[in-house]
Design a protein around this motif. Structure first.
Motif, PDB file in Angstrom:
ATOM      1  N   ALA A  17       0.842  -1.210   0.000  1.00 40.34           N
ATOM      2  CA  ALA A  17       0.000   0.000   0.000  1.00 40.34           C
ATOM      3  C   ALA A  17       0.868   1.248   0.000  1.00 40.34           C
ATOM      4  O   ALA A  17       0.575   2.219  -0.705  1.00 40.34           O
ATOM      5  CB  ALA A  17      -0.935  -0.010   1.210  1.00 40.34           C
ATOM      6  N   ARG A  18       1.938   1.235   0.770  1.00 40.87           N
ATOM      7  CA  ARG A  18       2.845   2.395   0.824  1.00 40.87           C
ATOM      8  C   ARG A  18       3.522   2.622  -0.517  1.00 40.87           C
ATOM      9  O   ARG A  18       3.597   3.738  -1.013  1.00 40.87           O
ATOM     10  CB  ARG A  18       3.880   2.185   1.943  1.00 40.87           C
ATOM     11  N   MET A  19       4.024   1.548  -1.137  1.00 39.62           N
ATOM     12  CA  MET A  19       4.719   1.677  -2.408  1.00 39.62           C
ATOM     13  C   MET A  19       3.779   2.108  -3.533  1.00 39.62           C
ATOM     14  O   MET A  19       4.192   2.784  -4.467  1.00 39.62           O
ATOM     15  CB  MET A  19       5.413   0.361  -2.781  1.00 39.62           C
ATOM     16  N   MET A  20       2.507   1.737  -3.454  1.00 36.62           N
ATOM     17  CA  MET A  20       1.526   2.075  -4.481  1.00 36.62           C
ATOM     18  C   MET A  20       0.782   3.372  -4.164  1.00 36.62           C
ATOM     19  O   MET A  20      -0.146   3.753  -4.867  1.00 36.62           O
ATOM     20  CB  MET A  20       0.516   0.938  -4.647  1.00 36.62           C
ATOM     21  N   TYR A  40      -3.249   5.184   0.146  1.00 38.56           N
ATOM     22  CA  TYR A  40      -3.352   5.577   1.549  1.00 38.56           C
ATOM     23  C   TYR A  40      -4.642   5.093   2.199  1.00 38.56           C
ATOM     24  O   TYR A  40      -4.659   4.825   3.399  1.00 38.56           O
ATOM     25  CB  TYR A  40      -3.198   7.093   1.682  1.00 38.56           C
ATOM     26  N   ASP A  41      -5.720   4.953   1.431  1.00 39.57           N
ATOM     27  CA  ASP A  41      -6.951   4.412   2.009  1.00 39.57           C
ATOM     28  C   ASP A  41      -6.736   2.964   2.442  1.00 39.57           C
ATOM     29  O   ASP A  41      -7.148   2.565   3.522  1.00 39.57           O
ATOM     30  CB  ASP A  41      -8.108   4.503   1.006  1.00 39.57           C
ATOM     31  N   ARG A  42      -6.077   2.184   1.604  1.00 35.39           N
ATOM     32  CA  ARG A  42      -5.772   0.793   1.968  1.00 35.39           C
ATOM     33  C   ARG A  42      -4.802   0.764   3.136  1.00 35.39           C
ATOM     34  O   ARG A  42      -4.960  -0.029   4.067  1.00 35.39           O
ATOM     35  CB  ARG A  42      -5.198   0.044   0.767  1.00 35.39           C
ATOM     36  N   PHE A  88      -4.820  -0.496  10.011  1.00 33.10           N
ATOM     37  CA  PHE A  88      -4.688  -0.095  11.415  1.00 33.10           C
ATOM     38  C   PHE A  88      -6.050  -0.147  12.103  1.00 33.10           C
ATOM     39  O   PHE A  88      -7.080   0.064  11.464  1.00 33.10           O
ATOM     40  CB  PHE A  88      -4.145   1.336  11.519  1.00 33.10           C
ATOM     41  N   THR A  89      -6.035  -0.380  13.408  1.00 38.34           N
ATOM     42  CA  THR A  89      -7.255  -0.218  14.181  1.00 38.34           C
ATOM     43  C   THR A  89      -7.617   1.266  14.155  1.00 38.34           C
ATOM     44  O   THR A  89      -6.753   2.110  13.897  1.00 38.34           O
ATOM     45  CB  THR A  89      -7.060  -0.698  15.633  1.00 38.34           C
ATOM     46  N   PRO A  90      -8.901   1.625  14.400  1.00 33.18           N
ATOM     47  CA  PRO A  90      -9.279   3.041  14.357  1.00 33.18           C
ATOM     48  C   PRO A  90      -8.420   3.938  15.249  1.00 33.18           C
ATOM     49  O   PRO A  90      -8.166   5.094  14.913  1.00 33.18           O
ATOM     50  CB  PRO A  90     -10.740   3.032  14.805  1.00 33.18           C
ATOM     51  N   ASP A  91      -7.947   3.402  16.370  1.00 32.53           N
ATOM     52  CA  ASP A  91      -7.100   4.178  17.279  1.00 32.53           C
ATOM     53  C   ASP A  91      -5.624   3.864  17.089  1.00 32.53           C
ATOM     54  O   ASP A  91      -4.794   4.203  17.924  1.00 32.53           O
ATOM     55  CB  ASP A  91      -7.511   3.920  18.730  1.00 32.53           C
ATOM     56  N   SER A 137      -4.002   8.216  14.867  1.00 31.49           N
ATOM     57  CA  SER A 137      -5.315   7.753  14.425  1.00 31.49           C
ATOM     58  C   SER A 137      -5.237   7.465  12.937  1.00 31.49           C
ATOM     59  O   SER A 137      -4.286   7.877  12.259  1.00 31.49           O
ATOM     60  CB  SER A 137      -6.381   8.820  14.687  1.00 31.49           C
ATOM     61  N   ARG A 138      -6.248   6.777  12.423  1.00 33.33           N
ATOM     62  CA  ARG A 138      -6.280   6.525  10.984  1.00 33.33           C
ATOM     63  C   ARG A 138      -6.260   7.832  10.192  1.00 33.33           C
ATOM     64  O   ARG A 138      -5.588   7.925   9.163  1.00 33.33           O
ATOM     65  CB  ARG A 138      -7.532   5.732  10.612  1.00 33.33           C
ATOM     66  N   GLU A 139      -6.988   8.828  10.674  1.00 32.60           N
ATOM     67  CA  GLU A 139      -7.039  10.108   9.966  1.00 32.60           C
ATOM     68  C   GLU A 139      -5.662  10.757   9.915  1.00 32.60           C
ATOM     69  O   GLU A 139      -5.250  11.290   8.880  1.00 32.60           O
ATOM     70  CB  GLU A 139      -8.052  11.057  10.633  1.00 32.60           C
ATOM     71  N   GLU A 140      -4.945  10.736  11.026  1.00 29.48           N
ATOM     72  CA  GLU A 140      -3.594  11.315  11.051  1.00 29.48           C
ATOM     73  C   GLU A 140      -2.635  10.515  10.178  1.00 29.48           C
ATOM     74  O   GLU A 140      -1.775  11.095   9.508  1.00 29.48           O
ATOM     75  CB  GLU A 140      -3.079  11.392  12.485  1.00 29.48           C
ATOM     76  N   ILE A 141      -2.769   9.189  10.199  1.00 32.80           N
ATOM     77  CA  ILE A 141      -1.910   8.353   9.360  1.00 32.80           C
ATOM     78  C   ILE A 141      -2.161   8.663   7.892  1.00 32.80           C
ATOM     79  O   ILE A 141      -1.228   8.829   7.106  1.00 32.80           O
ATOM     80  CB  ILE A 141      -2.135   6.857   9.657  1.00 32.80           C
ATOM     81  N   ARG A 142      -3.421   8.770   7.492  1.00 33.55           N
ATOM     82  CA  ARG A 142      -3.789   9.044   6.089  1.00 33.55           C
ATOM     83  C   ARG A 142      -3.209  10.382   5.636  1.00 33.55           C
ATOM     84  O   ARG A 142      -2.539  10.477   4.611  1.00 33.55           O
ATOM     85  CB  ARG A 142      -5.315   9.045   5.940  1.00 33.55           C
TER      86      ARG A 142
END
Length: 156
Positions: A23-26, A29-31, A36-39, A53-58
């Motif tokens: 997912a990172r190489m492609m 970001y949604d995948r 990750f868990t929501p938290d 959080s998922r939002e911060e990671i995205r």
């Protein structure tokens, strides 16, 4: 837990780690955040990165991607210790890339992971990236095969 379940858990966690790298190489970001868990959290202490959080990671991984001309990551299996519906593990990696400003980056590191079994399968609860070796020598290569001659009769 049966021996089969332990094998299945380890296999699923290893697949999760492979999915992260893909997912990172492609730049998917949604995948990536769905792994990750929501938290869940992602941290790179050596770079001052902390996403909780998922939002911060995205948002954060997309923002980091915009800094790179190119970025490559290969991840290698490490250890996995399963304890019921949670697990911990380490995966080893090598990264190379060139930033948009021309600076190069090559390093070896380790992901320190915690996982949790969810209704959607195993997910990261925390992924912490520790850099073990860093080199900023210029990467002089190219991101294309332009100019490379392919021998006649090859499928290349």
């Amino acid at each position: 837990m049966t021996d089969f379940q332990a094998i299945a858990d380890r296999f699923e966690i290893e697949a999760l780690r492979g999915e992260f790298t893909d997912a990172r190489m492609m730049d998917d970001y949604d995948r990536l955040v769905s792994l990750f868990t929501p938290d869940g959290g992602l941290r790179i202490p050596d770079a001052g990165v902390r996403f909780d959080s998922r939002e911060e990671i995205r948002a954060g991984t997309a923002r980091l991607r915009d800094l790179w001309e190119f970025f490559l990551q290969t991840t290698h299996p490490g250890v996995i210790q399963v304890d019921g519906d949670t697990a911990v593990g380490r995966a080893y990696l090598q990264e190379s890339g060139r930033l948009g400003d021309g600076r190069s980056h090559s390093n070896y590191g380790v992901y320190h992971d915690t996982y949790r079994r969810t209704p959607d399968g195993w997910r990261f609860t925390l992924r912490v990236y520790e850099i073990k070796y860093y080199d900023h020598s210029p990467l002089t290569g190219s991101t294309s095969y332009s100019g490379i001659a392919v021998p006649a009769g090859s499928d290349g």
